[in-house]
Design a protein around this motif. Sequence first.
Motif, PDB file in Angstrom:
ATOM      1  N   UNK A  22       0.621  -1.195   0.136  1.00 15.64           N
ATOM      2  CA  UNK A  22      -0.143  -0.067   0.123  1.00 15.64           C
ATOM      3  C   UNK A  22       0.830   1.296  -0.102  1.00 15.64           C
ATOM      4  N   UNK A  23       1.984   1.103  -0.445  1.00 12.12           N
ATOM      5  CA  UNK A  23       3.007   2.352  -0.495  1.00 12.12           C
ATOM      6  C   UNK A  23       2.398   3.399  -1.261  1.00 12.12           C
ATOM      7  N   UNK A  24       1.803   3.271  -2.385  1.00  6.76           N
ATOM      8  CA  UNK A  24       1.125   4.435  -3.170  1.00  6.76           C
ATOM      9  C   UNK A  24       0.133   5.175  -2.141  1.00  6.76           C
ATOM     10  N   UNK A  25      -0.712   4.364  -1.508  1.00 12.30           N
ATOM     11  CA  UNK A  25      -1.635   5.330  -0.683  1.00 12.30           C
ATOM     12  C   UNK A  25      -1.170   5.947   0.463  1.00 12.30           C
ATOM     13  N   UNK A  26      -0.014   5.263   1.235  1.00  9.48           N
ATOM     14  CA  UNK A  26       0.461   5.761   2.252  1.00  9.48           C
ATOM     15  C   UNK A  26       1.234   6.725   2.035  1.00  9.48           C
ATOM     16  N   UNK A  27       1.968   6.830   0.715  1.00  7.26           N
ATOM     17  CA  UNK A  27       2.802   8.013   0.391  1.00  7.26           C
ATOM     18  C   UNK A  27       2.313   9.434   0.523  1.00  7.26           C
ATOM     19  N   UNK A  28       0.905   9.199   0.259  1.00  7.91           N
ATOM     20  CA  UNK A  28       0.139  10.503   0.179  1.00  7.91           C
ATOM     21  C   UNK A  28      -0.376  11.171   1.376  1.00  7.91           C
ATOM     22  N   UNK A  29       0.317  10.688   2.715  1.00  6.11           N
ATOM     23  CA  UNK A  29      -0.087  10.816   4.126  1.00  6.11           C
ATOM     24  C   UNK A  29       1.170  11.048   5.001  1.00  6.11           C
ATOM     25  N   UNK A  30       0.930  11.684   6.289  1.00  6.66           N
ATOM     26  CA  UNK A  30       1.956  11.900   7.042  1.00  6.66           C
ATOM     27  C   UNK A  30       2.304  10.639   7.907  1.00  6.66           C
ATOM     28  N   UNK A  31       3.257   9.852   7.881  1.00  3.80           N
ATOM     29  CA  UNK A  31       3.388   8.648   8.527  1.00  3.80           C
ATOM     30  C   UNK A  31       4.567   8.765   9.784  1.00  3.80           C
ATOM     31  N   UNK A  32       4.005   8.302  11.094  1.00  3.36           N
ATOM     32  CA  UNK A  32       4.645   7.984  12.063  1.00  3.36           C
ATOM     33  C   UNK A  32       4.766   6.658  12.408  1.00  3.36           C
ATOM     34  N   UNK A  33       5.675   6.575  13.277  1.00  2.00           N
ATOM     35  CA  UNK A  33       6.098   4.941  13.670  1.00  2.00           C
ATOM     36  C   UNK A  33       6.821   4.841  14.964  1.00  2.00           C
ATOM     37  N   UNK A  34       6.688   3.869  15.461  1.00  2.00           N
ATOM     38  CA  UNK A  34       7.630   3.645  16.726  1.00  2.00           C
ATOM     39  C   UNK A  34       9.056   3.188  16.116  1.00  2.00           C
ATOM     40  N   UNK A  35      10.123   3.417  17.010  1.00  2.00           N
ATOM     41  CA  UNK A  35      11.454   3.234  16.494  1.00  2.00           C
ATOM     42  C   UNK A  35      11.709   2.103  15.653  1.00  2.00           C
ATOM     43  N   UNK A  36      11.921   0.760  16.036  1.00  2.00           N
ATOM     44  CA  UNK A  36      12.387  -0.106  14.972  1.00  2.00           C
ATOM     45  C   UNK A  36      11.524  -0.302  13.890  1.00  2.00           C
ATOM     46  N   UNK A  37      10.079  -0.278  14.168  1.00  2.00           N
ATOM     47  CA  UNK A  37       9.048  -0.562  12.919  1.00  2.00           C
ATOM     48  C   UNK A  37       9.509   0.692  12.130  1.00  2.00           C
ATOM     49  N   UNK A  38       9.710   1.812  12.459  1.00  2.00           N
ATOM     50  CA  UNK A  38       9.859   2.953  11.455  1.00  2.00           C
ATOM     51  C   UNK A  38      11.082   2.833  10.845  1.00  2.00           C
ATOM     52  N   UNK A  39      12.215   2.383  11.463  1.00  2.00           N
ATOM     53  CA  UNK A  39      13.359   2.198  10.632  1.00  2.00           C
ATOM     54  C   UNK A  39      12.967   0.958   9.488  1.00  2.00           C
ATOM     55  N   UNK A  40      12.404   0.045   9.902  1.00  2.00           N
ATOM     56  CA  UNK A  40      12.314  -1.160   9.116  1.00  2.00           C
ATOM     57  C   UNK A  40      11.364  -0.616   7.860  1.00  2.00           C
ATOM     58  N   UNK A  41      10.386   0.041   8.043  1.00  2.00           N
ATOM     59  CA  UNK A  41       9.597   0.718   7.037  1.00  2.00           C
ATOM     60  C   UNK A  41      10.399   1.573   6.089  1.00  2.00           C
ATOM     61  N   UNK A  42      11.411   2.527   6.513  1.00  2.00           N
ATOM     62  CA  UNK A  42      12.146   3.255   5.589  1.00  2.00           C
ATOM     63  C   UNK A  42      12.952   2.360   4.907  1.00  2.00           C
ATOM     64  N   UNK A  43      13.529   1.422   5.486  1.00  2.00           N
ATOM     65  CA  UNK A  43      14.706   0.658   4.916  1.00  2.00           C
ATOM     66  C   UNK A  43      13.804  -0.347   3.866  1.00  2.00           C
ATOM     67  N   UNK A  44      12.611  -0.733   3.943  1.00  2.00           N
ATOM     68  CA  UNK A  44      11.991  -1.419   2.955  1.00  2.00           C
ATOM     69  C   UNK A  44      11.017  -0.931   1.864  1.00  2.00           C
ATOM     70  N   UNK A  45      10.960   0.331   2.264  1.00  2.00           N
ATOM     71  CA  UNK A  45      10.032   1.217   1.320  1.00  2.00           C
ATOM     72  C   UNK A  45      10.813   2.594   0.819  1.00  2.00           C
ATOM     73  N   UNK A  46      10.144   3.227  -0.074  1.00  2.00           N
ATOM     74  CA  UNK A  46      10.371   4.744  -0.121  1.00  2.00           C
ATOM     75  C   UNK A  46       9.597   5.515   0.659  1.00  2.00           C
ATOM     76  N   UNK A  47       8.897   5.120   1.494  1.00  2.00           N
ATOM     77  CA  UNK A  47       8.260   5.991   2.216  1.00  2.00           C
ATOM     78  C   UNK A  47       9.104   7.049   3.491  1.00  2.00           C
ATOM     79  N   UNK A  48       8.218   7.962   3.674  1.00  2.00           N
ATOM     80  CA  UNK A  48       9.061   8.830   4.418  1.00  2.00           C
ATOM     81  C   UNK A  48       8.342   8.579   5.940  1.00  2.00           C
ATOM     82  N   UNK A  49       8.836   8.564   6.944  1.00  2.00           N
ATOM     83  CA  UNK A  49       8.444   8.217   8.232  1.00  2.00           C
ATOM     84  C   UNK A  49       9.003   9.001   9.214  1.00  2.00           C
ATOM     85  N   UNK A  50       7.951   9.561  10.336  1.00  2.00           N
ATOM     86  CA  UNK A  50       8.731  10.516  11.305  1.00  2.00           C
ATOM     87  C   UNK A  50       8.406   9.287  12.622  1.00  2.00           C
ATOM     88  N   UNK A  51       9.929   8.974  12.985  1.00  2.00           N
ATOM     89  CA  UNK A  51      10.054   8.150  14.106  1.00  2.00           C
ATOM     90  C   UNK A  51      10.008   8.439  15.655  1.00  2.00           C
TER      91      UNK A  51
END
Length: 134
Positions: A22-51
């Motif tokens: 769902x990267x296409x949908x998520x990329x249109x929004x501001x994303x926040x994540x907890x620590x390790x989860x956020x880093x894994x999302x950043x590493x595995x996708x092109x999504x920008x995530x505030x950790x």
Amino acid sequence: MKIALIAHDRKKDDLIQFTTAYEQILSQHTLYATGTTGQRIIDGTDLKVIRFQSGPLGGDQQIGAMIAQNEMDMVIFFRDPLTAQPHEPDVTALIRLCDVYSIPLATNMGTAEVLLKGLEHGFIDWRLLGERRG
């Protein structure tokens, strides 16, 4: 919309798979994540995530504070219901805050998919109404 992404250790791979799908949908929004989860999302996708901090170190509470201030619109929290979590009271408090403030919450991939499809079609736009963030 502001969307929080959280996953317990045994569910992190599922969340990465989900965010990739769902990267296409998520990329249109501001994303926040907890620590390790956020880093894994950043590493595995092109999504920008505030950790934030990891969940056990206060990340769940940081997201909860945003909910209480009407600064979070949706929470996707892939929980592991079969493993005891050391910060279970924080998890319970976060879920309770979603209920108190009517924040859409998914705790598994099936419900998360329905929420994102609804988001894509404007079914969550009611979050944009009324007095909102500055």
